[in-house]
Design a protein around this motif. Structure first.
Motif, PDB file in Angstrom:
ATOM      1  N   ASP A 139      -3.158 -47.394   1.084  1.00 34.01           N
ATOM      2  CA  ASP A 139      -3.867 -46.685   0.088  1.00 34.01           C
ATOM      3  C   ASP A 139      -3.480 -47.088  -1.453  1.00 34.01           C
ATOM      4  O   ASP A 139      -4.593 -47.425  -2.242  1.00 34.01           O
ATOM      5  CB  ASP A 139      -3.422 -45.131   0.190  1.00 34.01           C
ATOM      6  N   LEU A 140      -2.256 -47.549  -1.765  1.00 34.73           N
ATOM      7  CA  LEU A 140      -1.879 -47.785  -3.160  1.00 34.73           C
ATOM      8  C   LEU A 140      -2.359 -49.272  -3.410  1.00 34.73           C
ATOM      9  O   LEU A 140      -3.122 -49.519  -4.260  1.00 34.73           O
ATOM     10  CB  LEU A 140      -0.516 -48.011  -3.106  1.00 34.73           C
ATOM     11  N   ARG A 141      -2.636 -50.118  -2.289  1.00 31.64           N
ATOM     12  CA  ARG A 141      -3.294 -51.564  -2.414  1.00 31.64           C
ATOM     13  C   ARG A 141      -4.602 -51.603  -2.797  1.00 31.64           C
ATOM     14  O   ARG A 141      -5.187 -52.215  -3.653  1.00 31.64           O
ATOM     15  CB  ARG A 141      -2.638 -52.382  -1.073  1.00 31.64           C
ATOM     16  N   VAL A 142      -5.317 -50.467  -2.007  1.00 30.95           N
ATOM     17  CA  VAL A 142      -6.729 -50.599  -2.193  1.00 30.95           C
ATOM     18  C   VAL A 142      -6.760 -49.977  -3.906  1.00 30.95           C
ATOM     19  O   VAL A 142      -7.690 -50.696  -4.620  1.00 30.95           O
ATOM     20  CB  VAL A 142      -7.315 -49.287  -1.304  1.00 30.95           C
ATOM     21  N   ARG A 143      -6.219 -49.081  -4.296  1.00 29.82           N
ATOM     22  CA  ARG A 143      -6.166 -48.592  -5.660  1.00 29.82           C
ATOM     23  C   ARG A 143      -5.714 -49.822  -6.617  1.00 29.82           C
ATOM     24  O   ARG A 143      -6.518 -49.979  -7.733  1.00 29.82           O
ATOM     25  CB  ARG A 143      -5.511 -47.294  -5.834  1.00 29.82           C
ATOM     26  N   PHE A 144      -4.734 -50.438  -6.487  1.00 27.66           N
ATOM     27  CA  PHE A 144      -4.256 -51.578  -7.126  1.00 27.66           C
ATOM     28  C   PHE A 144      -5.284 -52.425  -7.307  1.00 27.66           C
ATOM     29  O   PHE A 144      -5.501 -53.118  -8.588  1.00 27.66           O
ATOM     30  CB  PHE A 144      -3.009 -52.218  -6.536  1.00 27.66           C
ATOM     31  N   GLU A 145      -6.030 -52.732  -6.211  1.00 30.54           N
ATOM     32  CA  GLU A 145      -6.953 -53.980  -6.301  1.00 30.54           C
ATOM     33  C   GLU A 145      -8.292 -53.546  -6.929  1.00 30.54           C
ATOM     34  O   GLU A 145      -9.087 -54.369  -7.382  1.00 30.54           O
ATOM     35  CB  GLU A 145      -7.317 -54.126  -4.956  1.00 30.54           C
ATOM     36  N   GLU A 196       7.697 -43.578 -11.490  1.00 32.89           N
ATOM     37  CA  GLU A 196       6.696 -43.781 -10.266  1.00 32.89           C
ATOM     38  C   GLU A 196       6.024 -45.143 -10.433  1.00 32.89           C
ATOM     39  O   GLU A 196       5.835 -45.473  -9.272  1.00 32.89           O
ATOM     40  CB  GLU A 196       5.827 -42.442 -10.270  1.00 32.89           C
ATOM     41  N   LEU A 197       5.449 -45.284 -11.457  1.00 32.91           N
ATOM     42  CA  LEU A 197       4.822 -46.561 -11.611  1.00 32.91           C
ATOM     43  C   LEU A 197       5.652 -47.708 -10.901  1.00 32.91           C
ATOM     44  O   LEU A 197       4.950 -48.747 -10.344  1.00 32.91           O
ATOM     45  CB  LEU A 197       4.034 -46.930 -12.951  1.00 32.91           C
ATOM     46  N   VAL A 198       6.688 -47.953 -11.583  1.00 27.53           N
ATOM     47  CA  VAL A 198       7.547 -48.977 -11.197  1.00 27.53           C
ATOM     48  C   VAL A 198       7.869 -49.081  -9.726  1.00 27.53           C
ATOM     49  O   VAL A 198       7.744 -50.076  -9.013  1.00 27.53           O
ATOM     50  CB  VAL A 198       8.960 -48.572 -12.079  1.00 27.53           C
ATOM     51  N   ARG A 199       8.055 -47.677  -9.116  1.00 29.08           N
ATOM     52  CA  ARG A 199       8.276 -47.650  -7.472  1.00 29.08           C
ATOM     53  C   ARG A 199       7.090 -48.186  -6.969  1.00 29.08           C
ATOM     54  O   ARG A 199       7.125 -49.250  -5.873  1.00 29.08           O
ATOM     55  CB  ARG A 199       8.490 -46.350  -7.137  1.00 29.08           C
ATOM     56  N   MET A 200       5.869 -48.052  -7.189  1.00 31.88           N
ATOM     57  CA  MET A 200       4.568 -48.432  -6.678  1.00 31.88           C
ATOM     58  C   MET A 200       4.528 -50.100  -6.915  1.00 31.88           C
ATOM     59  O   MET A 200       4.102 -50.588  -5.926  1.00 31.88           O
ATOM     60  CB  MET A 200       3.650 -47.715  -7.452  1.00 31.88           C
ATOM     61  N   ALA A 201       4.840 -50.435  -7.996  1.00 27.46           N
ATOM     62  CA  ALA A 201       4.939 -51.613  -8.042  1.00 27.46           C
ATOM     63  C   ALA A 201       5.884 -52.349  -6.986  1.00 27.46           C
ATOM     64  O   ALA A 201       5.227 -53.645  -6.689  1.00 27.46           O
ATOM     65  CB  ALA A 201       5.097 -52.261  -9.734  1.00 27.46           C
ATOM     66  N   ASP A 202       6.959 -51.956  -7.122  1.00 27.38           N
ATOM     67  CA  ASP A 202       8.004 -52.377  -6.049  1.00 27.38           C
ATOM     68  C   ASP A 202       7.253 -52.258  -4.549  1.00 27.38           C
ATOM     69  O   ASP A 202       7.446 -53.409  -3.962  1.00 27.38           O
ATOM     70  CB  ASP A 202       9.111 -51.507  -6.043  1.00 27.38           C
ATOM     71  N   SER A 203       6.868 -51.371  -4.169  1.00 30.98           N
ATOM     72  CA  SER A 203       6.252 -51.255  -2.766  1.00 30.98           C
ATOM     73  C   SER A 203       4.982 -52.284  -2.687  1.00 30.98           C
ATOM     74  O   SER A 203       4.890 -52.510  -1.584  1.00 30.98           O
ATOM     75  CB  SER A 203       5.961 -49.724  -2.397  1.00 30.98           C
ATOM     76  N   LEU A 204       4.314 -52.496  -3.774  1.00 26.74           N
ATOM     77  CA  LEU A 204       3.141 -53.503  -3.552  1.00 26.74           C
ATOM     78  C   LEU A 204       3.715 -54.929  -3.619  1.00 26.74           C
ATOM     79  O   LEU A 204       2.887 -55.910  -3.617  1.00 26.74           O
ATOM     80  CB  LEU A 204       2.249 -53.113  -4.717  1.00 26.74           C
ATOM     81  N   GLY A 205       5.041 -54.814  -4.120  1.00 18.87           N
ATOM     82  CA  GLY A 205       5.535 -56.460  -4.221  1.00 18.87           C
ATOM     83  C   GLY A 205       5.155 -57.317  -5.402  1.00 18.87           C
ATOM     84  O   GLY A 205       4.837 -58.416  -5.475  1.00 18.87           O
TER      85      GLY A 205
END
Lengths: 210, 637
Positions: A139-145, A196-205
């Motif tokens: 889900d996050l990746r979709v949003r990131f993209e 939270e943003l930093v954690r997201m960045a982590d999980s997205l690599g």
């Protein structure tokens, strides 16, 4: 454990002995779990697997392909499904090897019901967690993209720990512009704080750059 | 020489012609005295060593066994005791049948010519008639030659005064002696039958007539002298029971047929119905009983001794006449049996001839050999029995230790297969336990699902049975075998073994190919032992494939000919060195780093115990094939 009927967890059993297969089948049915039994690893690989929470119960000694080889084979094909090994006569080296390779449990026959249930629960939980994790990341990746290239750049720099002023200097915009982009990024990704943003960045690599 | 001439007129009358015996003997006596006187006179001139030549004047015919025996002994004794050889001339004169002055004159001329160039050292005479003849010829032919006489009736000496130049040996031919000897042997002896020439022609015996007369005082005499042989044989065959026959020598019968005394007595004895008493040792064996007989051997011997003394230079005058010792009692054993005469009744010192030797005497060597053989054989048989027994107990011991070893081998195999066995037993137990858990859940508190619970329980029952089958199969593999043979389905044994070995096969990623003929006949065998063979071969095959890439175990059963079943176990392992193909079945042969090397030896022993055979050969794709054949049930019974 009481999952929704549409996505009832499934236990896959691979054992060449019909007694074992049918016995386990009966037991899981009585527990309200779906189960599917295979005579051999080959049979398992050839079948279409449902995409739902599941675990594997595998005899260490299988005709054609041994349990441990099977474990390797699974890893290679990137099928990440928790495995519970069972054996009629196991030894310590074998069990250590299996656990190290990621097996949930190593049980000897005849199986104690509680041990089996505990192991199955752990395995299914693990699979469920994994699946949820996988879904979240997806889900996050979709949003990131969905972010613009500049927003992605700014997110990467912010998560790397740069101040707004530094970020602005880095990409050659004003500090205000950085603040606007950063706000937009947090909004699009649903992050409530910088942490939270930093954690997201982590999980997205996303690579942290200094 | 003058004395000789003086004697001559007497000789014109035939001195041996039929006539009163008294007159004959008187006349002979005178002649001999004169002759001896002459010899004594001429003895003084014998000073030179005597020529080493002996002339024997034998009154008997050549064929006479009695004189032949005397001569034979005489010659052998003389030659063997004389340092220098002695020439011996023999004249058999047959005086019993040829006599008279004219005959003597012819003889004298004959001898003169014959011995002209042959000086004679001693004249030996045999028989009284011969001594008489010598006295007539002596003076003219061999005047100073010493004379030794032999076989002269003792009674004759009573009338003689021997001159110094004459000596010799005498015999005692007494009818009285013969009869008194016969009396205790023949019960109720009352009659004496006399067989022989009539008294007037008896030229060995003197005074026969007088002796016969004195016998007549005690016995009734049956005179069988002067008969034809035919009549004689008829008479002697029908004599009364209280009689005995005395044979006094027969040389001519009433038909003027000449016999030797020996042949005549044989002819008589062949038909006589009473025992015959004889006085010559050589008559024994013709069928006569025997009697006190003259022994020609000792006569010949003693006479030769006398001759040797004379030849050695001893003066004849110093040698007295030797009497006595030539008569001895001799009997024919067969006749003693025939007349039922006990040996105790015989005179002391009697010799018994022709004793039929007892079995022991006759066949001593053979009997000893037979006994030895028998004992040897008995010993051999005993030894063989002993060996057989020993062998039997050794076999039992071997069988026992083989069975022990075989059991150990099974236990060792069990150890190697313990993982497989545990797995095998745990499988059905797992099924049972999980189903039981399921059943409990179906029977749970809220809404029990009885149908599902029942189904699970039913499955538990059948799984339990399967479990017990597996346990029984495992047990059958490793229990101590009862050594009994029953009809065996070889395929079933193979499957039981493969079931246990399955896990090992899987563990080592060995592909199993089976090709079992479903229509195989049963074999008679011990299932435990045969399973062990199959198990050993399978375990060996698995071990041989540890190091190879291709791992296929092929197990096959098939009919091998009309009455045999063959099982082949082929692997793709390292194989067996061809040079070892035979020795691998020997005990203690092993190529493994551990193990006793007994596995294949036990297999071999078991298969041979089932009248089968086991062998190994190289496999078709590397590895090896172990095969065994067993006779089917039909053939064994």
């Amino acid at each position: 454990m009481q999952a929704r009927p549409t996505s009832a967890p499934t236990v896959f059993v691979i054992d060449d002995d019909p007694d074992v297969r049918e016995g386990l089948d009966a037991l899981f049915q009585s527990m309200g779990l779906k189960s599917q039994a295979f005579r051999s690893a080959t049979d398992f690989f050839q079948s279409k697997l449902p995409d739902q929470v599941s675990c594997l119960i595998v005899d260490v000694r299988l005709p054609g392909l041994s349990g441990l080889d099977f474990q390797d084979e699974l890893a290679k094909t990137r099928i990440d499904i928790p495995i519970i090994f069972i054996t009629g006569h196991g030894d310590i080296p074998m069990s250590v090897k299996a656990i190290k390779a990621g097996a949930v449990e190593f049980l000897t026959k005849p199986l104690r019901e509680q041990d089996l249930l505990d192991a199955v629960r752990v395995a299914l939980d693990r699979d469920r967690t994994r699946r949820q994790q996988e879904a979240k990341t997806h889900d996050l990746r979709v949003r990131f993209e969905g972010l613009s290239a500049r927003e992605q750049k700014i997110m990467s720099l912010v998560c790397a720990g740069l101040m707004n002023k530094q970020t602005a200097a880095e990409i050659g915009v004003s500090e205000v512009t950085v603040k606007v982009h950063r706000h937009n990024v947090m909004k699009k990704l649903g992050a409530k704080s910088l942490a939270e943003l930093v954690r997201m960045a982590d999980s997205l690599g996303i690579p942290h750059r200094h | 020489m003058a004395a000789m001439l003086h004697l001559r007129p007497d000789h014109h009358e035939p001195p041996f012609a039929a006539g009163p015996i008294r007159r004959w003997s008187t006349r002979s006596g005178v002649a001999i005295i004169c002759f001896l006187a002459l010899l004594a006179g001429s003895s003084a001139s014998a000073v030179q060593p005597l020529p080493r030549a002996v002339l024997i004047l034998d009154q008997f015919e050549v064929a006479s066994p009695f004189s032949a025996a005397i001569l034979s002994k005489f010659r052998s004794t003389l030659q063997s005791n004389s340092v220098r050889p002695v020439s011996i001339y023999i004249e058999n004169l047959d005086l019993g049948r040829f006599r008279g002055a004219e005959f003597e004159r012819v003889l004298q001329g004959y001898f003169r010519e014959k011995y002209r160039d042959k000086p004679i050292g001693i004249v030996v005479t045999i028989g009284s008639a011969s001594l008489e003849l010598a006295s007539h010829l002596h003076a003219q032919l061999w005047s100073d030659v010493p004379v030794i006489f032999a076989s002269v009736d003792e009674s004759m000496l009573d009338e003689l005064e021997l001159p110094a130049n004459v000596t010799g040996t005498t015999v005692r031919l007494s009818l009285h002696d013969a009869v008194s000897m016969a009396r205790p042997l023949v019960p109720n002896l009352k009659r004496i039958a006399i067989v022989g020439d009539p008294p007037e022609r008896q030229f060995i015996r003197r005074r026969v007539e007088a002796q016969v007369k004195s016998l007549a005082n005690e016995f009734e005499l049956i005179n069988l002298t002067g008969l034809t042989m035919r009549d004689l044989r008829q008479r002697v065959s029908s004599l009364p029971d209280d009689s005995a026959i005395i044979y006094i020598g027969l040389t001519k019968d009433a038909d003027q047929v000449a016999y030797t005394s020996h042949d005549a007595v044989a002819a008589v004895a062949a038909v006589a119905n009473r025992p015959i008493i004889v006085q010559a040792g050589t008559h024994l064996g013709t069928g006569v009983l025997g009697g006190i007989v003259a022994n020609p051997d000792s006569i010949g011997y003693e006479t030769a001794k006398l001759a040797l003394r004379v030849l050695a230079g001893e003066s004849v005058s110093d040698i007295p006449v030797m009497t006595g010792s030539f008569m001895r009692p001799v009997f024919d054993w067969r006749e003693l049996q025939r007349w039922n005469i006990g040996e105790a009744k015989l005179p002391p010192g009697s010799e018994i001839w022709f004793r039929r030797p007892a079995m022991w005497d006759q066949y001593r060597a053979q009997i000893l050999a037979a006994c030895t053989m028998f004992l040897f054989q008995a010993a051999l048989i005993g030894w063989l029995l002993f060996e057989h027994r020993r062998r039997h107990s050794a076999e039992i011991a071997v069988r026992h230790s083989m069975s022990e070893l075989s059991h150990m081998n099974r236990l060792a195999t069990a150890g190697e297969l313990s993982a497989s066995i545990a797995h095998e037993v745990n499988q059905p137990l797992t099924g049972i336990v999980t189903r039981a858990n399921a059943a409990l859940r179906w029977l749970g508190p809220e809404v029990p699902d009885l149908d599902r619970a029942r189904a699970a329980l039913r499955q538990i029952v059948s799984a339990g049975h399967r479990a017990s089958e597996i346990v029984a199969g495992v047990r059958s593999l490793f229990r101590r075998d009862a050594n009994e043979k029953v009809p065996v389905d070889i395929n079933k044994l193979i499957l039981t073994v493969l079931r246990i070995a399955r896990i090992d096969l899987r563990k080592h990623a060995i592909e199993l190919q089976t090709q079992l003929d479903e229509h195989l006949p049963a074999v008679s065998g011990n299932p435990v032992q045969l399973q062990q063979v199959i198990l050993n071969l399978v375990v060996n095959a698995i071990e041989s494939m540890h190091a190879t890439r291709t791992r296929v175990l092929r197990v096959k059963s098939e009919l091998a000919g009309p009455d045999a079943v063959r099982v082949s176990i082929e692997d793709t392992g390292t194989g067996v060195d061809p040079s070892n193909l035979r020795s691998i079945f020997k005990p203690m042969f092993t190529t493994k780093t551990r193990g006793m090397g007994m596995g294949l030896a036990i297999c071999c022993s078991i298969i041979e115990g089932h009248n089968g055979q086991i062998w190994a050969s190289p496999g078709s794709k590397g590895g090896s094939i172990f095969q065994f054949e067993l006779p089917t049930l039909g053939e064994q019974d």
